[in-house]
Design a protein around this motif. Structure first.
Motif, PDB file in Angstrom:
ATOM      1  N   VAL A 156      16.391  -7.196   3.042  1.00 17.21           N
ATOM      2  CA  VAL A 156      15.240  -6.385   2.615  1.00 17.21           C
ATOM      3  C   VAL A 156      14.656  -6.943   1.323  1.00 17.21           C
ATOM      4  N   ILE A 157      15.523  -7.319   0.390  1.00 17.78           N
ATOM      5  CA  ILE A 157      15.051  -7.903  -0.878  1.00 17.78           C
ATOM      6  C   ILE A 157      14.344  -9.229  -0.618  1.00 17.78           C
ATOM      7  N   SER A 158      14.904 -10.043   0.278  1.00 14.02           N
ATOM      8  CA  SER A 158      14.281 -11.344   0.560  1.00 14.02           C
ATOM      9  C   SER A 158      12.937 -11.183   1.277  1.00 14.02           C
ATOM     10  N   ILE A 159      12.745 -10.097   2.000  1.00 14.76           N
ATOM     11  CA  ILE A 159      11.442  -9.816   2.603  1.00 14.76           C
ATOM     12  C   ILE A 159      10.454  -9.355   1.533  1.00 14.76           C
ATOM     13  N   CYS A 160      10.938  -8.613   0.547  1.00 13.42           N
ATOM     14  CA  CYS A 160      10.060  -8.087  -0.515  1.00 13.42           C
ATOM     15  C   CYS A 160       9.570  -9.175  -1.471  1.00 13.42           C
ATOM     16  N   ILE A 161      10.352 -10.220  -1.678  1.00 14.43           N
ATOM     17  CA  ILE A 161      10.021 -11.240  -2.681  1.00 14.43           C
ATOM     18  C   ILE A 161       8.659 -11.899  -2.438  1.00 14.43           C
ATOM     19  N   PRO A 162       8.327 -12.392  -1.227  1.00 14.67           N
ATOM     20  CA  PRO A 162       7.000 -12.999  -1.049  1.00 14.67           C
ATOM     21  C   PRO A 162       5.848 -12.016  -1.302  1.00 14.67           C
ATOM     22  N   PHE A 163       6.046 -10.761  -0.953  1.00 13.60           N
ATOM     23  CA  PHE A 163       5.001  -9.766  -1.179  1.00 13.60           C
ATOM     24  C   PHE A 163       4.833  -9.465  -2.663  1.00 13.60           C
ATOM     25  N   LEU A 164       5.932  -9.434  -3.412  1.00 15.94           N
ATOM     26  CA  LEU A 164       5.849  -9.233  -4.858  1.00 15.94           C
ATOM     27  C   LEU A 164       5.183 -10.430  -5.536  1.00 15.94           C
ATOM     28  N   VAL A 165       5.541 -11.634  -5.108  1.00 12.63           N
ATOM     29  CA  VAL A 165       4.911 -12.837  -5.666  1.00 12.63           C
ATOM     30  C   VAL A 165       3.403 -12.811  -5.389  1.00 12.63           C
ATOM     31  N   TYR A 167       1.517 -10.142  -4.842  1.00 10.59           N
ATOM     32  CA  TYR A 167       0.902  -9.063  -5.616  1.00 10.59           C
ATOM     33  C   TYR A 167       0.696  -9.480  -7.067  1.00 10.59           C
ATOM     34  N   PHE A 168       1.744 -10.020  -7.707  1.00 12.23           N
ATOM     35  CA  PHE A 168       1.629 -10.381  -9.118  1.00 12.23           C
ATOM     36  C   PHE A 168       0.714 -11.586  -9.332  1.00 12.23           C
ATOM     37  N   SER A 169       0.698 -12.531  -8.399  1.00 13.05           N
ATOM     38  CA  SER A 169      -0.228 -13.653  -8.549  1.00 13.05           C
ATOM     39  C   SER A 169      -1.673 -13.175  -8.390  1.00 13.05           C
ATOM     40  N   ILE A 173      -4.533 -13.470 -11.295  1.00 14.39           N
ATOM     41  CA  ILE A 173      -5.838 -14.073 -11.012  1.00 14.39           C
ATOM     42  C   ILE A 173      -6.965 -13.112 -11.324  1.00 14.39           C
ATOM     43  N   SER A 174      -6.805 -11.840 -10.981  1.00 13.87           N
ATOM     44  CA  SER A 174      -7.869 -10.873 -11.266  1.00 13.87           C
ATOM     45  C   SER A 174      -8.023 -10.654 -12.764  1.00 13.87           C
ATOM     46  N   CYS A 175      -6.926 -10.712 -13.523  1.00 14.50           N
ATOM     47  CA  CYS A 175      -7.029 -10.593 -14.980  1.00 14.50           C
ATOM     48  C   CYS A 175      -7.714 -11.810 -15.577  1.00 14.50           C
ATOM     49  N   GLN A 176      -7.488 -12.982 -14.993  1.00 16.20           N
ATOM     50  CA  GLN A 176      -8.147 -14.185 -15.487  1.00 16.20           C
ATOM     51  C   GLN A 176      -9.637 -14.164 -15.170  1.00 16.20           C
TER      52      GLN A 176
END
Length: 184
Positions: A156-165, A167-169, A173-176
């Protein structure tokens, strides 16, 4: 000559024939409006179709890599498709030297990332991304109640990691875009 508007967009001015800036803006022919981040530091603008094709190819590579890891390093008695097709060769000789993370969590992470990229190459809507995320989590957690796999919280954690990456990327980008010289 470039002029920015209040929303942080760059308006590309093609033709000017009056000397003051105010008159330039009012009398100019506007070719297109493009975001600030796509012009700053780049000679050529990247076309959206090119990005979608690259996302699709990268998704295929990740899907292929995750599948190869899964087939080469897992015991075929644990793979549902091989059980259904009555294929059994046990574990490969290299599987004992491969860390458990690579055998068990990395394929899930690569598959989740590839499905995320497939989704983004087709439609960039965040609703489809959320549906995909919840669908993958539902599939993994359903293994608690259905005996077609083994539930593992690390999956479950390994599935969440790409989605978190992702989201934060997207957040960075939106802040930049809002603060092009840095948001910190």
């Amino acid at each position: 000559m470039y002029v920015t508007d209040q929303a942080g967009m760059i308006v590309c001015i093609v033709q000017m024939d009056i000397t003051t800036m105010e008159e330039h803006v009012h009398s100019a022919m506007v070719e297109e409006i493009i975001p600030v981040h796509s012009v700053m530091g780049q000679g050529n603008l990247i076309k959206p179709d090119t990005v979608r094709i690259k996302l699709f190819i990268l998704a295929l590579l990740q899907l292929f890599t995750g599948t190869i890891i899964y087939i080469l390093f897992r015991d075929t008695n644990e793979i549902l498709v091989f059980q259904l097709l009555d294929i059994s060769y046990g574990e490969t000789f290299l599987s004992e030297y491969v860390p458990n993370f690579v055998k068990y969590q990395l394929p899930d992470m690569l598959w989740a990332s590839s499905f995320l990229m497939f989704t983004k190459s087709i439609d960039r809507s965040k609703y489809f991304v959320l549906i995909l995320f919840f669908w993958l989590i539902l599939l993994e957690t359903s293994q608690i109640y259905i005996s077609w796999g083994t539930f593992d919280i690390l999956d479950v954690i390994s599935i969440c990691i790409p989605f978190l990456v992702d989201y934060f990327s997207s957040l960075i980008i939106s802040c930049q875009r809002i603060h092009p010289k840095g948001f910190l």
